[in-house]
Scaffold this motif. Structure first.
Motif, short mmCIF file in Angstrom:
data_model
loop_
_atom_site.label_atom_id
_atom_site.label_comp_id
_atom_site.label_asym_id
_atom_site.label_seq_id
_atom_site.Cartn_x
_atom_site.Cartn_y
_atom_site.Cartn_z
N ILE A 34 40.93 43.47 38.85
CA ILE A 34 42.31 43.54 38.38
C ILE A 34 42.53 42.54 37.23
CG2 ILE A 34 44.74 43.15 38.99
CD1 ILE A 34 43.61 45.58 40.39
N SER A 35 43.04 43.03 36.12
CA SER A 35 43.47 42.15 35.03
C SER A 35 44.95 42.37 34.79
CB SER A 35 42.69 42.46 33.74
OG SER A 35 41.32 42.16 33.92
N LYS A 36 45.64 41.28 34.40
CA LYS A 36 47.04 41.39 34.03
C LYS A 36 47.27 40.58 32.75
CE LYS A 36 51.41 42.43 34.34
NZ LYS A 36 51.88 43.83 34.20
N MET A 50 51.13 42.47 41.92
CA MET A 50 50.41 43.74 41.73
C MET A 50 50.29 44.47 43.07
SD MET A 50 49.64 43.35 38.52
CE MET A 50 50.88 42.10 38.25
N LEU A 78 48.87 38.18 41.26
CA LEU A 78 48.10 39.14 42.06
C LEU A 78 48.97 39.73 43.18
CD1 LEU A 78 45.39 40.52 42.60
CD2 LEU A 78 44.77 38.59 44.05
N GLN A 123 52.63 46.05 37.58
CA GLN A 123 51.44 46.88 37.63
C GLN A 123 50.29 46.22 36.87
OE1 GLN A 123 54.66 48.16 36.99
NE2 GLN A 123 54.66 48.54 39.19
N PRO A 124 49.07 46.41 37.36
CA PRO A 124 47.92 45.82 36.66
C PRO A 124 47.75 46.42 35.25
CG PRO A 124 47.29 46.62 38.86
CD PRO A 124 48.67 47.13 38.58
#
Ligand SMILES: Nc1ncnc2c1ncn2[C@@H]1O[C@H](COP(=O)(O)OP(=O)(O)OP(=O)(O)O)[C@@H](O)[C@H]1O
Ligand SMILES: [Mg+2]
Length: 98
Positions: free
Chosen positions: A19-21, A58, A55, A64-65
């Motif tokens: 997961i990246s944001k 998300m 995190l 949302q990611p």
């Protein structure tokens, strides 16, 4: 589709895969993978600004990611909002009321 490194383990309820944001000017999460184990108290530890709250947002459908995939059991999930997360049994109590 399963993430290429994701093994569907019987003891894993929830799995986040890479997961990246990205917020304007900040990469708050950089390919974070995270499991929640069934029947356990799961704890996420990190220094201030590490991205813990991001995190959780998300996972709870608040945001949302930018990249990455989340799974419940073997099913890919995508939460557009908190209502969708709640349908999967996920809720959140915030650290601060703001
Ligand atoms: N809405 C936002 N816009 C821009 N940057 C943000 C936003 N929310 C968080 N960030 C940045 O993303 C990074 C991760 O923040 P986050 O709040 O997720 O960390 P945290 O681990 O929960 O920290 P703390 O222990 O202080 O609660 C920080 O650099 C923060 O400044
Ligand atoms: Mg926090």
């Amino acid at each position: 589709m399963m993430g290429e490194n994701y093994k569907c383990r019987d003891d894993v309820f929830f799995h986040a895969e890479k997961i990246s944001k990205i917020y304007p000017g900040t990469k708050a999460l950089d390919e974070v993978s995270f499991d929640l184990l069934k029947g356990k108290v799961n704890v996420l530890i990190g220094e201030n600004g590490a991205g813990k709250s991001t995190l959780m947002k998300m996972i709870a459908g608040i945001e949302q990611p930018s990249e990455g995939t989340m799974y419940i059991e073997e099913h890919e999930v995508y939460f557009k909002n908190t209502t969708e997360a709640r349908k999967c049994g996920i809720g959140i109590i915030h650290q601060e009321l703001s």
